[in-house]
Design a protein around this motif. Sequence first.
Motif, PDB file in Angstrom:
ATOM      1  N   UNK A  22       0.819  -1.216   0.000  1.00 35.94           N
ATOM      2  CA  UNK A  22       0.000   0.000   0.000  1.00 35.94           C
ATOM      3  C   UNK A  22       0.854   1.267   0.000  1.00 35.94           C
ATOM      4  N   UNK A  23       2.157   1.111   0.052  1.00 33.76           N
ATOM      5  CA  UNK A  23       3.068   2.255  -0.067  1.00 33.76           C
ATOM      6  C   UNK A  23       3.447   2.452  -1.531  1.00 33.76           C
ATOM      7  N   UNK A  24       3.589   3.702  -1.960  1.00 34.85           N
ATOM      8  CA  UNK A  24       3.958   3.936  -3.347  1.00 34.85           C
ATOM      9  C   UNK A  24       4.803   5.191  -3.481  1.00 34.85           C
ATOM     10  N   UNK A  25       5.433   5.324  -4.635  1.00 34.86           N
ATOM     11  CA  UNK A  25       6.203   6.513  -4.947  1.00 34.86           C
ATOM     12  C   UNK A  25       5.493   7.268  -6.069  1.00 34.86           C
ATOM     13  N   UNK A  26       5.932   8.496  -6.328  1.00 35.89           N
ATOM     14  CA  UNK A  26       5.304   9.346  -7.320  1.00 35.89           C
ATOM     15  C   UNK A  26       6.343  10.044  -8.171  1.00 35.89           C
ATOM     16  N   UNK A  27       5.969  10.292  -9.417  1.00 36.31           N
ATOM     17  CA  UNK A  27       6.754  11.201 -10.253  1.00 36.31           C
ATOM     18  C   UNK A  27       6.440  12.629  -9.847  1.00 36.31           C
ATOM     19  N   UNK A  28       7.243  13.565 -10.287  1.00 34.89           N
ATOM     20  CA  UNK A  28       7.042  14.973  -9.920  1.00 34.89           C
ATOM     21  C   UNK A  28       5.720  15.467 -10.461  1.00 34.89           C
TER      22      UNK A  28
END
Length: 343
Positions: A337-343
């Motif tokens: 459920x954790x994620x990263x993002x682009x700018x």
Amino acid sequence: MTAITIRLQGCRKAFADGTVAVHDLNLTVEGGETLAILGPSGCGKTTTLRLIAGLERPDVGQVFFGDQDVTRLPIERRDVGMVFQNYALFPNLDVAGNIVYGLKVRGMAPRERNKRCEELLELVGLQQHGKRSIHELSGGQRQRVALARALAPRPKVLLLDEPLAALDAQLRERLRSELSELLRGLGITSVFVTHDQGEAMALGDRILVMEHGRIAQLASPRDIYQKPANAFVAGFVGNLNAFAVSGASPTGLKVCGGELPWQGTDRPETLYCRPEHLRVTQSEGHLHGRLLAQFFQGAQSRLLVDVGGPQPLLVDSSDNELYAIGAPIALAIAPHLLFTLNA
């Protein structure tokens, strides 16, 4: 009638003051699907709808309905039905008169008009309201009359501009469900504009999120929410918690308040999660902090938890247990459920 596909090919639209509302837009709406166009004020969503309707003409680019280039055709020649935010009903006509107005203009015979009117009154659940005046109707009933009028000529495309915005919250919730069922039953290609994320999630087969006249993301409601393309989409569609990563360990990534169970091979600068994905635990948690505030919201409670970061964490808890302000709070989260993002 086979549902038609809508294509916008390289469409750009600027206004007299130089403002570019839509930048080189390439968009396909599949036949029979309902596309929700979502975004903040000024993002170009209404201009995009007006380009499809024929109320605006692109400065550059083309609009296709199936294989037909309709770029230069006005709205009355595109075979579209449109529901406006204020419904634009005729106050001097009764419900039936509003519904059949377009059919009368087209020269349909009275008997056929009456039959079509009866079909539509039943479709929108207003069988006993044909002779009522518009001013006697509730907001929800007026919305249904506007929808019936748009559907009367059996259009190829149905366009809706903020169709539920004028309604109160409780009625909007109920009609949202009814409209979703109706659109799926009709099988007509539909496009609607909204700034309401819940409305877009409930009604759209896909959601187009727009930012500054461009496509920020086009995907299913689930992917828009769970796999946002960038920080703008993630922040616009729902609430978000951000964790600045300060280090790594064999079991995860170190952040304010503890350690998150990251399973990726990389070490991102920031991790994100949704408030409902954090859960309060009585056992050993991944994060530890203290309760700043708790807000009862019916089916769940919103907790504000201080873990030492620049902003308190938002936690949506379904157990609705009452905690004392300042009480220690342990939080856990599943790694996926954790994620990263682009700018």
